[in-house]
Write a protein that holds these residues in place. Structure first.
Motif, short mmCIF file in Angstrom:
data_model
loop_
_atom_site.label_atom_id
_atom_site.label_comp_id
_atom_site.label_asym_id
_atom_site.label_seq_id
_atom_site.Cartn_x
_atom_site.Cartn_y
_atom_site.Cartn_z
N UNK A 71 -18.73 18.85 3.71
CA UNK A 71 -17.88 18.74 4.94
C UNK A 71 -16.91 18.26 4.67
N UNK A 72 -16.49 17.90 3.12
CA UNK A 72 -14.56 17.13 3.06
C UNK A 72 -14.05 18.23 2.68
N UNK A 73 -15.19 19.58 2.34
CA UNK A 73 -14.47 21.02 1.97
C UNK A 73 -13.01 21.48 2.37
N UNK A 74 -11.78 21.56 2.47
CA UNK A 74 -10.37 22.30 2.36
C UNK A 74 -9.58 20.72 2.69
N UNK A 75 -10.66 20.29 2.88
CA UNK A 75 -9.60 18.78 3.20
C UNK A 75 -8.61 18.17 1.54
N UNK A 76 -7.45 17.27 1.79
CA UNK A 76 -6.49 17.16 0.75
C UNK A 76 -5.87 15.79 1.19
N UNK A 77 -5.98 15.14 0.01
CA UNK A 77 -4.96 14.53 -0.28
C UNK A 77 -3.49 14.44 -0.51
N UNK A 78 -2.69 14.08 -0.02
CA UNK A 78 -1.24 14.72 0.17
C UNK A 78 -0.52 13.49 0.12
N UNK A 79 0.81 14.16 -0.79
CA UNK A 79 2.01 13.52 0.70
C UNK A 79 2.35 13.70 1.90
N UNK A 80 3.29 13.21 2.49
CA UNK A 80 3.51 13.12 4.06
C UNK A 80 4.60 14.02 3.67
N UNK A 81 4.86 15.71 4.25
CA UNK A 81 5.48 16.53 3.73
C UNK A 81 4.92 17.63 5.23
N UNK A 82 6.88 18.44 4.72
CA UNK A 82 6.88 19.30 5.89
C UNK A 82 8.06 20.69 5.14
N UNK A 83 7.99 21.98 6.39
CA UNK A 83 9.35 22.96 5.66
C UNK A 83 9.78 22.70 6.09
N UNK A 84 10.58 23.19 5.55
CA UNK A 84 12.68 22.79 5.75
C UNK A 84 12.60 24.14 6.65
N UNK B 202 0.55 -1.21 0.05
CA UNK B 202 0.46 0.07 0.22
C UNK B 202 0.88 0.91 -0.43
N UNK B 203 0.29 2.54 -0.43
CA UNK B 203 0.88 3.81 -0.37
C UNK B 203 0.68 4.11 0.80
N UNK B 204 0.82 5.14 1.94
CA UNK B 204 0.67 5.94 2.66
C UNK B 204 0.54 6.69 2.46
N UNK B 205 -0.32 7.89 2.57
CA UNK B 205 0.03 9.28 2.30
C UNK B 205 -0.59 10.00 3.68
N UNK B 206 -1.25 11.04 3.85
CA UNK B 206 -2.26 11.67 4.25
C UNK B 206 -3.11 12.67 3.98
N UNK B 207 -3.87 12.99 4.87
CA UNK B 207 -5.38 12.87 4.08
C UNK B 207 -5.77 14.77 5.71
N UNK B 208 -5.32 15.96 5.61
CA UNK B 208 -5.81 17.25 5.99
C UNK B 208 -6.35 18.53 6.16
N UNK B 209 -6.85 18.85 6.94
CA UNK B 209 -7.40 20.56 6.26
C UNK B 209 -6.71 21.83 6.15
N UNK B 210 -7.02 22.05 4.26
CA UNK B 210 -6.05 23.65 4.89
C UNK B 210 -6.76 24.54 3.91
N UNK B 211 -6.82 25.28 5.85
CA UNK B 211 -7.70 27.01 5.51
C UNK B 211 -7.81 26.72 4.33
N UNK B 212 -6.94 27.45 3.42
CA UNK B 212 -6.25 28.10 2.16
C UNK B 212 -7.95 27.80 1.10
N UNK B 213 -7.42 26.00 1.26
CA UNK B 213 -8.18 25.30 -0.02
C UNK B 213 -9.35 25.51 0.70
#
Length: 243
Positions: free
Chosen positions: A110-123, A71-82
């Motif tokens: 209810x799903x509005x603003x949620x995104x399916x993304x790669x695991x990620x972060x800022x440097x 399986x491929x592993x992703x994250x789902x999270x709420x993004x206020x700008x979206x």
């Protein structure tokens, strides 16, 4: 229609519980994440131009493959700008009309603003390389604790080319169930859900229409899934056959 589809349809009709409290312009406010500014420059043809920009952090992202369960592993999270962008597109609201925004926000899916993304972060951690930061993000967001040498650099690319032009470093990481230390979910006030998809399901998400489904998918997510399917997974299958 299945019960699952009925539940999905019922959920889409419910009012959103998100409440917009306030919106302030960043003219006189400080942010540790971004700095908006206006650039005046003379282009190669000698013309003077203005461009509104944002200075922000570079970032890392990781496509993760669990070989224990394929399986491929992703994250789902709420993004206020979206969420706000979708709201503006649907209702053409004024940015500073808080009362209108509060009312219209309740009408959103209810799903509005949620995104399916790669695991990620800022440097944003001094002294750590992009690969080291990527490994930390994997542990924080997904709960897997892979060795640093298991991360494979894929490429770097620009994001937000019309606003920040920041650089994102993309990695691949292969994990197994023995590396899972916890359930992930992020740190501090992050609200992250770990999503595992079969290879075929992830491929379908690659072409999904965000506007129709109500769930956002980043271009980095789509590119990484494409790379995995057409570059990495064939290599994995070949390696398995040769064993």
């Amino acid at each position: 229609m299945s019960d699952k589809n009925n539940d999905k349809e019922s959920k889409s009709k419910k009012k959103n519980s998100l409440e917009i409290i306030d919106i302030q312009l960043l003219q006189n406010l400080e942010s540790q994440y971004l700095k908006p500014f206006r650039l005046q420059y003379r282009d190669h043809d000698g013309r003077i131009k203005l461009w509104d920009c944002i200075q922000t952090h570079d970032s890392v992202s990781i496509i993760i493959f669990n070989i224990s369960r394929n399986v491929l592993v992703f994250v789902r999270q709420f993004r206020p700008p979206v969420f706000l962008s979708t709201l503006f597109n649907k209702f053409n609201c004024s940015l500073l009309d808080i009362n209108e925004l509060r009312i219209k926000a309740k009408e959103m899916n209810l799903d509005c603003g949620y995104t399916l993304e790669l695991c990620a972060g800022i440097i944003d951690k001094k002294g750590l390389s992009p690969k080291e930061i990527a490994r930390e993000e994997i542990l924080e967001e997904t709960g897997y604790n892979p060795p640093i040498n298991s991360l494979e650099f894929i490429t770097s690319f620009r994001t937000g080319v019309g606003t920040s032009g920041s650089l994102q470093h993309l990695f691949y990481c292969q994990v197994d169930d023995s590396m899972r230390l916890n359930s992930g979910g992020g740190i501090d006030d992050e609200s992250i859900e770990v999503i595992e998809l079969s290879i075929e399901s992830a491929k379908a998400e690659m072409y999904a229409n965000d506007e129709e489904t109500g769930l956002g998918r980043t271009s980095g997510f789509r590119f990484a899934v494409c790379w995995f399917n057409f570059v990495k997974y064939p290599q994995i299958l070949t390696s398995m056959k040769n064993k």
